[in-house]
Design an enzyme around this catalytic site. Structure first.
Site, PDB file in Angstrom:
ATOM      1  N   ASP A 110      48.132  40.650  30.363  1.00 63.90           N
ATOM      2  CA  ASP A 110      48.006  42.108  30.251  1.00 63.90           C
ATOM      3  C   ASP A 110      49.180  42.682  29.452  1.00 63.90           C
ATOM      4  O   ASP A 110      49.569  43.835  29.657  1.00 63.90           O
ATOM      5  CB  ASP A 110      47.910  42.788  31.625  1.00 63.90           C
ATOM      6  CG  ASP A 110      47.370  44.220  31.521  1.00 63.90           C
ATOM      7  OD1 ASP A 110      46.767  44.557  30.488  1.00 63.90           O
ATOM      8  OD2 ASP A 110      47.576  44.987  32.466  1.00 63.90           O
ATOM      9  N   HIS A 143      46.450  42.889  25.154  1.00 65.93           N
ATOM     10  CA  HIS A 143      46.309  44.074  24.298  1.00 65.93           C
ATOM     11  C   HIS A 143      47.070  43.826  23.002  1.00 65.93           C
ATOM     12  O   HIS A 143      48.290  43.659  23.020  1.00 65.93           O
ATOM     13  CB  HIS A 143      46.876  45.314  24.999  1.00 65.93           C
ATOM     14  CG  HIS A 143      46.156  45.639  26.262  1.00 65.93           C
ATOM     15  ND1 HIS A 143      45.073  46.487  26.303  1.00 65.93           N
ATOM     16  CD2 HIS A 143      46.331  45.191  27.532  1.00 65.93           C
ATOM     17  CE1 HIS A 143      44.616  46.568  27.552  1.00 65.93           C
ATOM     18  NE2 HIS A 143      45.364  45.788  28.320  1.00 65.93           N
ATOM     19  N   HIS A 166      43.886  41.338  36.281  1.00 66.20           N
ATOM     20  CA  HIS A 166      45.244  41.664  36.763  1.00 66.20           C
ATOM     21  C   HIS A 166      45.248  42.092  38.226  1.00 66.20           C
ATOM     22  O   HIS A 166      45.574  43.246  38.541  1.00 66.20           O
ATOM     23  CB  HIS A 166      45.922  42.711  35.876  1.00 66.20           C
ATOM     24  CG  HIS A 166      45.059  43.872  35.423  1.00 66.20           C
ATOM     25  ND1 HIS A 166      44.338  44.655  36.293  1.00 66.20           N
ATOM     26  CD2 HIS A 166      44.809  44.373  34.196  1.00 66.20           C
ATOM     27  CE1 HIS A 166      43.694  45.579  35.620  1.00 66.20           C
ATOM     28  NE2 HIS A 166      43.962  45.423  34.330  1.00 66.20           N
ATOM     29  N   HIS A 169      43.892  37.853  28.991  1.00 71.45           N
ATOM     30  CA  HIS A 169      43.901  39.334  29.039  1.00 71.45           C
ATOM     31  C   HIS A 169      45.064  39.837  28.186  1.00 71.45           C
ATOM     32  O   HIS A 169      46.220  39.771  28.597  1.00 71.45           O
ATOM     33  CB  HIS A 169      44.061  39.830  30.483  1.00 71.45           C
ATOM     34  CG  HIS A 169      43.945  41.316  30.618  1.00 71.45           C
ATOM     35  ND1 HIS A 169      43.109  41.909  31.534  1.00 71.45           N
ATOM     36  CD2 HIS A 169      44.554  42.337  29.958  1.00 71.45           C
ATOM     37  CE1 HIS A 169      43.210  43.230  31.436  1.00 71.45           C
ATOM     38  NE2 HIS A 169      44.083  43.513  30.479  1.00 71.45           N
ATOM     39  N   HIS A 180      38.573  46.218  35.338  1.00 67.78           N
ATOM     40  CA  HIS A 180      39.792  46.914  35.755  1.00 67.78           C
ATOM     41  C   HIS A 180      39.469  47.485  37.133  1.00 67.78           C
ATOM     42  O   HIS A 180      38.758  48.484  37.245  1.00 67.78           O
ATOM     43  CB  HIS A 180      40.182  48.024  34.770  1.00 67.78           C
ATOM     44  CG  HIS A 180      41.478  48.701  35.150  1.00 67.78           C
ATOM     45  ND1 HIS A 180      42.638  48.550  34.436  1.00 67.78           N
ATOM     46  CD2 HIS A 180      41.786  49.487  36.212  1.00 67.78           C
ATOM     47  CE1 HIS A 180      43.613  49.230  35.034  1.00 67.78           C
ATOM     48  NE2 HIS A 180      43.123  49.802  36.124  1.00 67.78           N
ATOM     49  N   LYS A 188      34.371  44.620  28.870  1.00 62.20           N
ATOM     50  CA  LYS A 188      35.406  45.141  29.761  1.00 62.20           C
ATOM     51  C   LYS A 188      34.963  46.452  30.404  1.00 62.20           C
ATOM     52  O   LYS A 188      34.545  47.381  29.714  1.00 62.20           O
ATOM     53  CB  LYS A 188      36.695  45.377  28.946  1.00 62.20           C
ATOM     54  CG  LYS A 188      37.857  45.975  29.734  1.00 62.20           C
ATOM     55  CD  LYS A 188      38.486  44.971  30.690  1.00 62.20           C
ATOM     56  CE  LYS A 188      39.515  45.606  31.614  1.00 62.20           C
ATOM     57  NZ  LYS A 188      40.834  45.753  31.038  1.00 62.20           N
TER      58      LYS A 188
HETATM   59  O1  DOR Z   1      49.470  49.006  32.224  1.00 64.91           O
HETATM   60  C1  DOR Z   1      48.435  48.979  31.582  1.00 64.91           C
HETATM   61  N1  DOR Z   1      48.443  49.124  30.237  1.00 64.91           N
HETATM   62  N2  DOR Z   1      47.293  48.814  32.221  1.00 64.91           N
HETATM   63  C2  DOR Z   1      46.116  48.908  31.602  1.00 64.91           C
HETATM   64  O2  DOR Z   1      45.111  48.777  32.258  1.00 64.91           O
HETATM   65  C3  DOR Z   1      46.044  49.238  30.157  1.00 64.91           C
HETATM   66  C4  DOR Z   1      47.265  48.874  29.473  1.00 64.91           C
HETATM   67  C5  DOR Z   1      47.389  49.474  28.085  1.00 64.91           C
HETATM   68  O3  DOR Z   1      46.434  49.381  27.322  1.00 64.91           O
HETATM   69  O4  DOR Z   1      48.448  49.994  27.766  1.00 64.91           O
HETATM   70 ZN    ZN Z   2      44.940  45.377  30.286  1.00 68.99          ZN
END
Ligand code: DOR
Ligand code: ZN
Length: 352
Positions: free
Chosen positions: A256, A20, A183, A18, A145, A107
């Site tokens: 995450d 970003h 998460h 997971h 999520h 997702k």
């Molecule tokens: O804290 C988070 N940041 N939770 C999420 O679900 C998305 C993520 C983000 O993309 O910044």
């Molecule tokens: Zn995330």
């Protein structure tokens, strides 16, 4: 051997299930951090605009490959792409994604639940039937999520309420659907995943293993500890640590890691997300060592996720050494900077 006597730990190279990575200069800034530690990562699709089609996912994959090429000396890294589910995602799009061989999951963001989730799903069972059926049929996981967005529900209860309102009905309607409860942050989430029937697993972040909600308020508001789902009480942290270190293959690593420029975190309405890609394995090793279960780190980080996704284990290794490591105050992020989780603190582990 007690964990304190272990000075070096070599494990099969881990994967981050997971992650970003963002896009553009942000992508350039962060991709090397993940690629230094992990062989593969599941890449979240919550860009602006979101990655809703296979064509967009393949183009994004190419931009990640291009960004990787800007770095020298990186081990081989494979981005595993995902699609962002909307009320309008068709069954054909799911089949196209699956057949591309580059998209590994879809997702679910409940609309409004978190960063860039405005285009997310408003009514999962009411609107997404064809997509869910197609996912169930082709065996591609739905990554969830798991928070309700009902403003009546306390922010600390949104995960537990989601289990009853959405997760149970979803899995009853699609019992063959592979689901990753992303998460997880609560005892309720950990127990649900441990005990549920059928194909389900969960990712756990380093921040939810290492910190409880006090961290957000330690001597003042600490925006770099704010993420969604938000950190919970100590009883929940302990349950997550028990789950992660239990050896149960339903629990695996997903950082995450969610980079936001310093100014957008240190803000009157700060963004949600902790940046952990820089030192992810150091953080997880710290959590596992504190639980006296360094022996279970490899399963959690390198085996369980691959097994759930039906992918082979990695063949190379990552070595962690017992060495004092001070987490930097910040790292460059385009023309601004990025503050890593627990910046300035020291850890006892360093990844090679
Ligand atoms: O804290 C988070 N940041 N939770 C999420 O679900 C998305 C993520 C983000 O993309 O910044
Ligand atoms: Zn995330």
């Amino acid at each position: 051997m007690s964990d304190q006597n272990i000075t070096e730990l070599t494990i099969t190279r881990p994967d981050d299930w997971h992650l970003h990575l963002r896009d553009g200069v942000a992508l350039q800034a962060v991709v090397g951090h993940t690629a230094r530690q992990f062989a593969r990562a599941i890449i979240m699709p919550n860009l602006r605009p979101p990655v809703t089609t296979t064509e967009q996912a393949l183009a994004y994959r190419q931009r990640i490959e291009d960004a990787l090429r800007q770095h020298d000396d990186l081990p081989l890294f494979t981005p595993l792409m995902t699609l962002y589910l909307t009320d309008n995602t068709s069954a054909d799009e799911i089949v196209r994604a699956h057949e591309s061989g580059q998209v590994y999951a879809v997702k679910l963001y409940p609309a409004g639940a978190t960063t860039n989730s405005d285009a997310g799903v408003t009514d999962l069972l009411g609107k997404c039937g064809p997509a869910l059926q197609a996912l169930e049929r082709c065996g591609m996981p739905l990554l969830v999520h798991g928070e309700v967005t009902d403003p009546e529900i306390d922010v600390f209860d949104r995960e537990a309420v989601f289990i009853d309102r959405v997760m149970r009905p979803l899995r009853q309607a699609y019992p063959g659907l592979k689901v990753v409860f992303e998460h997880i942050t609560t005892k309720d989430g950990a127990e649900y995943v441990r005990d549920a029937e059928g194909p389900i697993a969960a990712t756990i972040t380093p921040q939810h293993l290492l910190y409880n909600r006090n961290a957000i308020f330690q001597g003042g508001v600490r925006p770099h500890w704010y993420c969604l789902p938000i950190l919970k009480r100590e009883i929940h942290r302990q349950a997550l640590l028990d789950a992660a270190t239990s050896g149960n293959s339903r629990f695996f690593l997903g950082t995450d890691s969610a980079p936001h420029a310093r100014g957008l975190k240190e803000h009157a309405c700060g963004c949600a997300g902790c940046y952990s890609a820089l030192h992810a394995m150091e953080l997880y090793a710290t959590a596992f060592e504190r639980a006296g279960r360094l022996d279970r780190l490899e399963g959690f980080a390198s085996f369980h996720g691959a097994a759930f996704y039906g992918l082979p284990r990695n063949t190379d290794t990552l070595t962690l050494r017992r060495e004092s490591y001070t987490i930097p105050a910040d790292v460059p992020f385009g023309d601004t900077s990025l503050v890593p989780l627990a910046a300035g603190e020291s850890l006892d582990w360093r990844a090679e």
